[in-house]
Design a protein around this motif. Structure first.
Motif, PDB file in Angstrom:
ATOM      1  N   ALA A 299     -18.546 -28.921  48.615  1.00  0.00           N
ATOM      2  CA  ALA A 299     -17.950 -29.788  47.652  1.00  0.00           C
ATOM      3  C   ALA A 299     -16.418 -29.663  47.175  1.00  0.00           C
ATOM      4  O   ALA A 299     -16.347 -28.858  46.787  1.00  0.00           O
ATOM      5  CB  ALA A 299     -18.663 -30.508  46.587  1.00  0.00           C
ATOM      6  N   GLY A 300     -15.502 -30.743  47.540  1.00  0.00           N
ATOM      7  CA  GLY A 300     -14.680 -29.655  46.961  1.00  0.00           C
ATOM      8  C   GLY A 300     -13.407 -28.698  47.358  1.00  0.00           C
ATOM      9  O   GLY A 300     -12.762 -28.334  46.724  1.00  0.00           O
ATOM     10  N   ALA A 301     -13.956 -28.719  48.405  1.00  0.00           N
ATOM     11  CA  ALA A 301     -13.408 -26.992  49.436  1.00  0.00           C
ATOM     12  C   ALA A 301     -14.118 -25.473  48.200  1.00  0.00           C
ATOM     13  O   ALA A 301     -12.807 -24.713  48.490  1.00  0.00           O
ATOM     14  CB  ALA A 301     -12.339 -27.052  49.756  1.00  0.00           C
ATOM     15  N   ASN A 302     -14.528 -25.837  47.257  1.00  0.00           N
ATOM     16  CA  ASN A 302     -15.163 -25.402  46.090  1.00  0.00           C
ATOM     17  C   ASN A 302     -15.583 -23.684  46.555  1.00  0.00           C
ATOM     18  O   ASN A 302     -16.781 -23.652  46.694  1.00  0.00           O
ATOM     19  CB  ASN A 302     -15.399 -25.676  45.023  1.00  0.00           C
ATOM     20  N   SER A 303     -15.143 -22.168  46.513  1.00  0.00           N
ATOM     21  CA  SER A 303     -15.599 -21.485  46.537  1.00  0.00           C
ATOM     22  C   SER A 303     -16.657 -21.190  45.646  1.00  0.00           C
ATOM     23  O   SER A 303     -17.607 -19.654  46.104  1.00  0.00           O
ATOM     24  CB  SER A 303     -14.834 -20.100  47.366  1.00  0.00           C
ATOM     25  N   ALA A 304     -17.113 -21.418  44.386  1.00  0.00           N
ATOM     26  CA  ALA A 304     -17.594 -21.183  43.135  1.00  0.00           C
ATOM     27  C   ALA A 304     -19.173 -21.009  43.701  1.00  0.00           C
ATOM     28  O   ALA A 304     -19.972 -22.141  44.379  1.00  0.00           O
ATOM     29  CB  ALA A 304     -17.717 -21.752  42.037  1.00  0.00           C
ATOM     30  N   ASN A 305     -19.672 -19.920  42.941  1.00  0.00           N
ATOM     31  CA  ASN A 305     -20.732 -19.958  43.098  1.00  0.00           C
ATOM     32  C   ASN A 305     -21.256 -21.434  42.061  1.00  0.00           C
ATOM     33  O   ASN A 305     -21.704 -21.992  41.050  1.00  0.00           O
ATOM     34  CB  ASN A 305     -21.793 -18.275  42.455  1.00  0.00           C
ATOM     35  N   GLY A 306     -22.811 -22.116  42.960  1.00  0.00           N
ATOM     36  CA  GLY A 306     -23.590 -23.185  42.974  1.00  0.00           C
ATOM     37  C   GLY A 306     -22.785 -24.433  43.166  1.00  0.00           C
ATOM     38  O   GLY A 306     -23.168 -25.811  42.864  1.00  0.00           O
ATOM     39  N   THR A 307     -20.976 -24.068  44.488  1.00  0.00           N
ATOM     40  CA  THR A 307     -21.286 -25.395  44.537  1.00  0.00           C
ATOM     41  C   THR A 307     -21.862 -26.041  45.358  1.00  0.00           C
ATOM     42  O   THR A 307     -22.464 -25.658  46.527  1.00  0.00           O
ATOM     43  CB  THR A 307     -19.873 -25.072  45.265  1.00  0.00           C
ATOM     44  N   PRO A 308     -22.209 -27.935  46.106  1.00  0.00           N
ATOM     45  CA  PRO A 308     -22.932 -28.259  46.380  1.00  0.00           C
ATOM     46  C   PRO A 308     -22.711 -28.100  48.150  1.00  0.00           C
ATOM     47  O   PRO A 308     -21.563 -28.882  48.106  1.00  0.00           O
ATOM     48  CB  PRO A 308     -23.032 -29.791  45.715  1.00  0.00           C
ATOM     49  N   VAL A 309     -23.348 -27.886  48.603  1.00  0.00           N
ATOM     50  CA  VAL A 309     -23.081 -27.861  49.767  1.00  0.00           C
ATOM     51  C   VAL A 309     -23.493 -29.799  50.177  1.00  0.00           C
ATOM     52  O   VAL A 309     -24.786 -30.209  49.723  1.00  0.00           O
ATOM     53  CB  VAL A 309     -24.093 -27.641  50.902  1.00  0.00           C
ATOM     54  N   GLN A 310     -22.937 -30.177  50.514  1.00  0.00           N
ATOM     55  CA  GLN A 310     -23.270 -32.341  50.919  1.00  0.00           C
ATOM     56  C   GLN A 310     -23.260 -32.832  52.176  1.00  0.00           C
ATOM     57  O   GLN A 310     -22.749 -32.118  53.581  1.00  0.00           O
ATOM     58  CB  GLN A 310     -22.125 -32.853  49.737  1.00  0.00           C
ATOM     59  N   LEU A 311     -23.070 -33.689  52.854  1.00  0.00           N
ATOM     60  CA  LEU A 311     -22.683 -35.165  54.034  1.00  0.00           C
ATOM     61  C   LEU A 311     -21.672 -35.298  53.579  1.00  0.00           C
ATOM     62  O   LEU A 311     -21.152 -35.862  52.649  1.00  0.00           O
ATOM     63  CB  LEU A 311     -23.981 -35.755  54.274  1.00  0.00           C
ATOM     64  N   TYR A 312     -20.231 -35.400  54.237  1.00  0.00           N
ATOM     65  CA  TYR A 312     -19.191 -35.956  54.383  1.00  0.00           C
ATOM     66  C   TYR A 312     -18.482 -36.184  55.743  1.00  0.00           C
ATOM     67  O   TYR A 312     -18.668 -35.620  56.718  1.00  0.00           O
ATOM     68  CB  TYR A 312     -18.553 -34.831  53.859  1.00  0.00           C
ATOM     69  N   ASP A 313     -17.357 -36.829  55.260  1.00  0.00           N
ATOM     70  CA  ASP A 313     -17.000 -37.106  57.354  1.00  0.00           C
ATOM     71  C   ASP A 313     -16.285 -36.248  57.585  1.00  0.00           C
ATOM     72  O   ASP A 313     -15.521 -35.561  56.635  1.00  0.00           O
ATOM     73  CB  ASP A 313     -15.529 -38.502  56.714  1.00  0.00           C
ATOM     74  N   CYS A 314     -16.067 -36.151  58.500  1.00  0.00           N
ATOM     75  CA  CYS A 314     -15.941 -34.198  59.467  1.00  0.00           C
ATOM     76  C   CYS A 314     -14.266 -34.404  59.657  1.00  0.00           C
ATOM     77  O   CYS A 314     -13.391 -35.342  59.317  1.00  0.00           O
ATOM     78  CB  CYS A 314     -16.602 -34.260  60.535  1.00  0.00           C
ATOM     79  N   ASN A 315     -13.768 -33.586  59.009  1.00  0.00           N
ATOM     80  CA  ASN A 315     -12.574 -33.912  58.522  1.00  0.00           C
ATOM     81  C   ASN A 315     -11.366 -32.627  58.942  1.00  0.00           C
ATOM     82  O   ASN A 315     -10.118 -32.117  58.859  1.00  0.00           O
ATOM     83  CB  ASN A 315     -12.040 -33.883  57.450  1.00  0.00           C
ATOM     84  N   GLY A 316     -11.836 -31.381  59.564  1.00  0.00           N
ATOM     85  CA  GLY A 316     -11.712 -29.913  60.104  1.00  0.00           C
ATOM     86  C   GLY A 316     -11.194 -29.007  58.892  1.00  0.00           C
ATOM     87  O   GLY A 316     -10.678 -27.892  59.462  1.00  0.00           O
ATOM     88  N   THR A 317     -11.527 -29.334  57.627  1.00  0.00           N
ATOM     89  CA  THR A 317     -11.787 -28.107  56.835  1.00  0.00           C
ATOM     90  C   THR A 317     -11.866 -26.764  57.010  1.00  0.00           C
ATOM     91  O   THR A 317     -13.497 -27.061  57.207  1.00  0.00           O
ATOM     92  CB  THR A 317     -11.184 -28.724  55.789  1.00  0.00           C
TER      93      THR A 317
END
Length: 409
Positions: A299-317
């Protein structure tokens, strides 16, 4: 019962085979002696006949004494004090002897031992670095598994001590970093002590660091006991974002452990079962696609501990570029896919977290395209079977449903 090494190799082989079947692994970098062990950049399991010297393509043997620490041993060449035992171990032996009239800083040497390093043969920069070892016991013993930065200009080039044990602390090991302004006794580190008064010399233990840019995490037998970042240095220079080489040695005496005394029994041995460096990933990283063709996303390309992992449109980031390690981890943005709080219940969410070697971060990709956390015996699952962007991922009892099927690449 299978040995720990045999079991470990079987698990790696099974994981790698499943990853290949699922398309998770592209061009893998294989361990020379075990083609299934993808992403292992250095490995020595010390297989060979009893009495043989270490593999000279991987290790060089240092010789001489060490006045800097006021150690008492003389490090010998060849297989005199470092040899294979024929049972898959390197044995570094410290003896109270001086058969060749070696001279030390204090006069005629009283002890011999060995020190090995990979300088000029192998350097690591980041990854999971581990050794499974059984340490010696006794006053004055000082075994160590550590690394030095290149080119060596200590302390400015840096030192990472993965494991040090001093004989007067049989239940405790230390992990430390040294650099400019925090060297020697001023090193920054922590100790790990076995419960119940058990001694490290009683059995083999696995000592490791997980090393990433601006982060080093220490563990014993998969149990994390400290993490260091530039924030711990009080403004001093972090010198650990560059190549380091590996060192194994058994010192006798010195400023820290003190000298052997009448209670110390010789010879003493440091037994090393294996040393490995795992990059922790396969290159260059790939998307993991699931329900409705959408991607596993941080989520949000945020590397902080605890950041949710989610389903999202594929965007290659980079938030959707996942790499699969030979250690069973799945990683993005330098951190690991993690089951929150090590939970095993249906509905426990998954998140991004510092890689720490725990079972909450171990995954197996099956030929049926499930991604399974073995600790929970549950599958990576799209919550509520929803295809909406930002739907949280979780673990759930494996059902074979479409919201638990994944394709990598």
């Amino acid at each position: 019962m299978s040995s720990p090494r045999t079991l470990r190799r079987w698990l790696i082989a099974a994981l790698s085979a499943a990853l290949v079947a699922s398309g998770a692994v592209g061009t893998a970098q294989a361990e020379p002696a075990d083609a299934a062990a993808a992403a292992v950049t250095f490995s020595d399991t010390f297989d060979g006949p009893a009495g043989a010297a270490v593999d000279s393509s991987k290790w060089q043997i240092e010789t001489g004494d060490n006045v800097n620490n006021h150690e008492r041993q003389y490090y010998t060449s060849g297989s005199k004090n470092a040899a294979l035992d024929g049972r898959g171990h390197l044995v570094i032996t410290a003896r109270k002897e001086n058969p060749a009239g070696y001279q030390c800083w204090y006069g005629t040497c009283q002890y011999t031992s060995a020190r090995l390093n990979t300088a000029g043969k192998f350097t690591a920069q980041y990854g999971h670095i581990e050794a499974r070892m059984k340490v010696p016991r006794g006053q004055g013993m000082w075994p160590a598994f550590w690394m030095l930065g290149t080119p060596v200009a200590w302390p400015d080039s840096g030192e990472i001590d993965i494991m040090e044990n001093v004989g007067f602390e049989p239940s405790t090991v230390h992990g430390t970093i040294h650099g400019p302004g925090y060297s020697g006794a001023g090193g920054i580190g922590a100790a790990h002590t076995l419960p119940g008064g058990r001694a490290f010399a009683d059995d083999f233990h696995t000592f490791a660091v997980d090393w990433a840019p601006d982060s080093i995490t220490w563990s014993v037998d998969g149990n994390v006991y400290q993490r260091r970042t530039p924030a711990d240095l009080g403004g001093r220079s972090w010198v650990f974002n560059k190549p380091f080489f590996l060192i194994l040695n058994l010192a006798v005496g010195g400023y820290w452990p003190g000298d052997p005394d009448g209670s110390t029994v010789f010879p003493q041995q440091l037994l090393v079962d294996h040393v490995s460096v795992t990059t922790g990933d396969t290159a260059p990283g790939a998307a993991i696609r699931g329900l409705a063709g959408k991607c596993v996303d941080v989520a949000g390309a945020n590397s902080a501990n605890g950041t949710p992992v989610q389903l999202y449109d594929c965007n290659g980031t980079a938030a959707q570029q996942w790499t699969v390690g030979a250690d069973g981890t799945i990683r993005a943005l330098g951190k690991c896919l993690d089951v929150a709080s090590g939970g095993t219940a249906d509905g426990t969410p998954v998140q991004l977290w510092d890689c720490n070697g725990t079972a909450a971060q171990k995954w197996v990709v099956t030929a049926a395209r499930d991604i399974v956390n073995p600790q929970a015996d549950k599958c990576l699952d799209v919550t509520g079977n929803s295809t909406a962007n930002a739907t949280r991922l979780q673990i759930w009892t494996c059902t074979g449903a479409a919201n638990q099927k994944w394709t990598v690449g």
